[in-house]
Design an enzyme around this catalytic site. Structure first.
Site, PDB file in Angstrom:
ATOM      1  N   LYS A  59       0.814  -1.211   0.000  1.00  0.00           N
ATOM      2  CA  LYS A  59       0.000   0.000   0.000  1.00  0.00           C
ATOM      3  C   LYS A  59       0.853   1.270   0.000  1.00  0.00           C
ATOM      4  O   LYS A  59       0.472   2.291  -0.581  1.00  0.00           O
ATOM      5  CB  LYS A  59      -0.946  -0.016   1.196  1.00  0.00           C
ATOM      6  CG  LYS A  59      -2.107  -0.985   1.041  1.00  0.00           C
ATOM      7  CD  LYS A  59      -3.021  -0.933   2.255  1.00  0.00           C
ATOM      8  CE  LYS A  59      -4.339  -1.656   1.992  1.00  0.00           C
ATOM      9  NZ  LYS A  59      -4.204  -3.003   1.543  1.00  0.00           N
ATOM     10  N   GLU A 106      -6.281   2.234  -2.647  1.00  0.00           N
ATOM     11  CA  GLU A 106      -5.422   1.146  -3.093  1.00  0.00           C
ATOM     12  C   GLU A 106      -5.901   0.680  -4.467  1.00  0.00           C
ATOM     13  O   GLU A 106      -6.968   1.071  -4.931  1.00  0.00           O
ATOM     14  CB  GLU A 106      -5.441  -0.031  -2.115  1.00  0.00           C
ATOM     15  CG  GLU A 106      -6.804  -0.705  -1.977  1.00  0.00           C
ATOM     16  CD  GLU A 106      -6.792  -1.847  -0.974  1.00  0.00           C
ATOM     17  OE1 GLU A 106      -5.708  -2.206  -0.492  1.00  0.00           O
ATOM     18  OE2 GLU A 106      -7.877  -2.391  -0.684  1.00  0.00           O
ATOM     19  N   ARG A 140      -6.789  -7.557  -9.667  1.00  0.00           N
ATOM     20  CA  ARG A 140      -7.510  -8.805  -9.938  1.00  0.00           C
ATOM     21  C   ARG A 140      -8.965  -8.461 -10.235  1.00  0.00           C
ATOM     22  O   ARG A 140      -9.374  -7.298 -10.153  1.00  0.00           O
ATOM     23  CB  ARG A 140      -7.454  -9.717  -8.715  1.00  0.00           C
ATOM     24  CG  ARG A 140      -7.950  -9.039  -7.437  1.00  0.00           C
ATOM     25  CD  ARG A 140      -8.063  -9.990  -6.278  1.00  0.00           C
ATOM     26  NE  ARG A 140      -8.244  -9.302  -5.001  1.00  0.00           N
ATOM     27  CZ  ARG A 140      -9.370  -8.800  -4.555  1.00  0.00           C
ATOM     28  NH1 ARG A 140     -10.467  -8.877  -5.297  1.00  0.00           N
ATOM     29  NH2 ARG A 140      -9.451  -8.210  -3.369  1.00  0.00           N
TER      30      ARG A 140
END
Length: 635
Positions: free
Chosen positions: A117, A294, A298
């Site tokens: 992050k 963030e 995916r």
């Protein structure tokens, strides 16, 4: 490159959902499974299936070498990671490509760049994307972090650098709490991610969570497919998601989506990704009220709401891009229409602290058959399946569509009212109560809203229980055309020298009561859905809350009353700590032990005031559901 056979390195509903697209495209499918999932739905849905290890995820779904061997043995030419498990593991992506297989996901370099992050926020800042003030340095000693916290100001958030899924996050309201919360966050981060590093961030008091779906290809193209609002969360785990975000002005949408595409291009992104933003929910949406949170590298759990409003199959897009193709549409050709909402169906008991459940599913499904257009049902389980205790508690997703948000919301609450899961706990009633709230209807909810109203949302209305019992009473006592009208079969309630009375004893979730014919359904309860499971046993769902109702066998011995002298493990897990000491006095509600299970920490409290008699387990020990941990001196 052409994908003709795909292995999905995942389980449950996401594997089944990916197989659905593959079947439509004529692509053969391979499932992998653990011992616990040997008979699972995703195994049954695949063309081939390979066992890759024991039930715990580290011994199966996280075994890279076993997954690659399964692909080689079955001749699969590509691997899709789904979400969770190895989906954001750059080393896995590299191993897949090194084995000569197609990786259905972003480049390993992009995963590495966006994974930590702190690094992701540094890249976002360089790309001109707004970022919250905080500390993202390498030094992790308590002195450095304390000074950084003073500079940022309280309240603040501690976040695991390698975190995700709400784990490794702690809120700190005052300086004296910092060290204890840091210890807890680091411990959870090390357990969940193998990386205990943390960062500090200024806390937005009433945050909304809005994210943008992005897609890139290897030809330099990058687009967005609009935004999703995921602000309804519990303990930073998403509960209900929707698209588009309520109250989103077009100018703010453009600023947020432009920033997202800019970030995707900055890291050379290909495939499906999600750029998440934290938004100040105390103000109207504006161009200066959102900050980068963030990037998830995916396919997201909530991707179906984007599919519903755009009419696009995001898994198909993934397969096209992974095969070397260009994005199917240019930005100007991507349109959004209507509104979609997704509710995560979990095997957990909201009324019992959201205790995860496992076991045999006696009945599972919707009253109305999903049509795929207005109601979509993405599930990894069916009636007769067993839910294992080793994985996440989410077992299905209900997605609804409407021309307007109001229409979609009404369809959601109507469908949740008769979403039935019997045999193990279910959160459908809790989801419906969230969706029925004024805050959700008005779009004023935020990330902390559920926590502020948890008692009223988690509690099962007594009217739902009463309506369910009345429905079974009516079913069993009301005469019908098929009734036995012999003298021995009459249910007319005849009593010698007394007025007729028809009654029976019913047990609802183990509690027996006497009921009489003619009991009216409560006016404030939805009509119950009754399913006959077996002779003398019924599953009844009212307002999303499911009850197991039985007609007791009078010959059976009465069960012994439950005592209040024991603290037992409510589920399988690892005992992290024991604060109890033999001989010590405790008060009802005091934390006596902390159990790690289903990726979360669970505090176990004293059932009453009393004296600790003995400890029956030790920190670090793996315990089974029902294991005795602490006993109190018997009163």
């Amino acid at each position: 490159m052409t994908i003709t056979k795909l292995l999905v390195a995942n389980r449950g509903e996401i594997a089944v959902r990916i197989f659905r697209t593959c079947r439509r495209l004529g692509i053969e499918t391979v499932a992998v499974y653990s011992e616990a999932d040997r008979a699972a739905l995703h195994v049954r849905e695949a063309d081939e299936a390979v066992c890759i290890g024991a039930s715990p995820a580290p011994e199966s779904y996280l075994r890279i070498e076993a997954i690659l061997a399964a692909a080689k043995d079955t001749g699969a030419g590509a691997i899709h990671p789904g979400y969770g498990f190895l989906s954001e593991n750059a080393a896995f992506a590299e191993a897949v490509t090194a084995a000569g297989l197609i990786w259905v996901g972003p480049p390993p370099a992009a995963i590495r760049a966006m994974g930590p992050k702190d690094e992701a926020k540094r890249i976002a800042e360089e790309a001109g994307v707004p970022v919250l003030p905080g500390y993202r340095g390498e030094a992790q000693d308590i002195s450095t972090l304390t000074k950084a916290a003073e500079k940022i100001g309280y309240p603040l958030l501690i976040k695991a650098v390698a975190g995700g899924g709400g784990r490794g996050i702690r809120q700190v309201s005052k300086p004296e709490d910092l060290e204890a919360e840091l210890t807890s966050a680091v411990r959870e981060a090390e357990s969940a991610f193998g990386d205990g590093r943390v960062m500090l961030e200024k806390l937005v008091q009433q945050p909304r969570h809005i994210e943008v779906q992005v897609f890139g290809d290897a030809h330099g193209n990058a687009v967005h497919l609009f935004e999703r609002d995921c602000s309804l969360q519990r303990r930073r785990q998403k509960v209900i998601e929707e698209a588009p975000a309520p109250g989103m002005p077009e100018a703010v949408r453009k600023a947020m989506t432009d920033a997202s595409v800019k970030l995707a291009k900055a890291v050379g992104y290909t495939g499906a990704g999600t750029v998440e933003f934290i938004v100040d929910g105390s103000k109207p949406l504006a161009e200066d009220t959102f900050w980068f949170l963030e990037m998830n590298t995916r396919l997201q759990v909530e991707h179906p709401v984007t599919e519903m409003i755009t009419g696009q199959d995001l898994v198909e897009w993934q397969l096209i891009v992974a095969s070397g193709g260009k994005l199917p549409l240019k930005q100007k050709d991507i349109r959004a229409r209507g509104h979609a909402i997704e509710a995560r169906i979990c095997a957990e008991d909201p009324a019992d602290g959201f205790r995860p459940g496992a076991g045999l599913i006696l009945e599972f499904g919707l009253l109305e058959e999903p049509d795929g257009e207005t109601i979509r049902w993405d599930t990894g389980f069916e009636t007769g399946d067993r839910v294992p205790s080793h994985y996440d508690s989410m077992i299905a997703k209900l997605i609804v569509y409407g021309g307007t948000r109001e229409e979609a919301l009404e369809r959601l609450t109507d469908t949740l009212a008769h979403t039935q899961l019997a045999g193990i706990p279910c959160n459908a009633g809790f989801l419906r109560r969230c969706a029925l709230s004024d805050a959700f209807a008005e779009g004023t909810h935020h990330v902390n809203w559920i926590g502020e109203h948890i008692d009223e949302l988690a509690a099962i209305p007594e009217a739902h229980r009463e309506a369910s019992l009345a429905a079974v009473t009516s079913l069993l006592l009301d005469t019908d055309e098929d009734a036995d009208y012999s003298p021995w079969g009459l249910r007319d309630g005849f009593r010698l020298n007394a007025p007729p009375r028809r009654s029976l004893v019913l047990a609802c979730d183990g509690e027996a009561e006497l009921f009489e014919a003619g009991e009216a359904l409560p006016e404030d309860a939805p009509f119950p859905l009754v399913t006959d499971l077996s002779p003398r046993r019924y599953a009844v769902t009212c307002g999303g809350d499911t009850f197991l109702i039985t007609v007791p066998e009078y010959s059976a011995d009465a069960e012994a009353a439950l005592g209040g002298n024991a603290v037992k493990a409510p589920m399988p897990g690892k005992l992290l700590s024991l604060t109890a000491t033999p001989g010590a006095a405790v008060a009802r509600g005091d934390t006596l032990a902390v159990l790690e299970a289903m990726k979360m920490e669970h505090a176990l409290a004293a059932p009453r005031d009393g004296i600790i008699e003995a400890l029956h387990a030790a920190p670090g020990q793996q315990v089974a559901e029902g294991d005795l941990l602490v006993s109190l001196v018997e009163e």
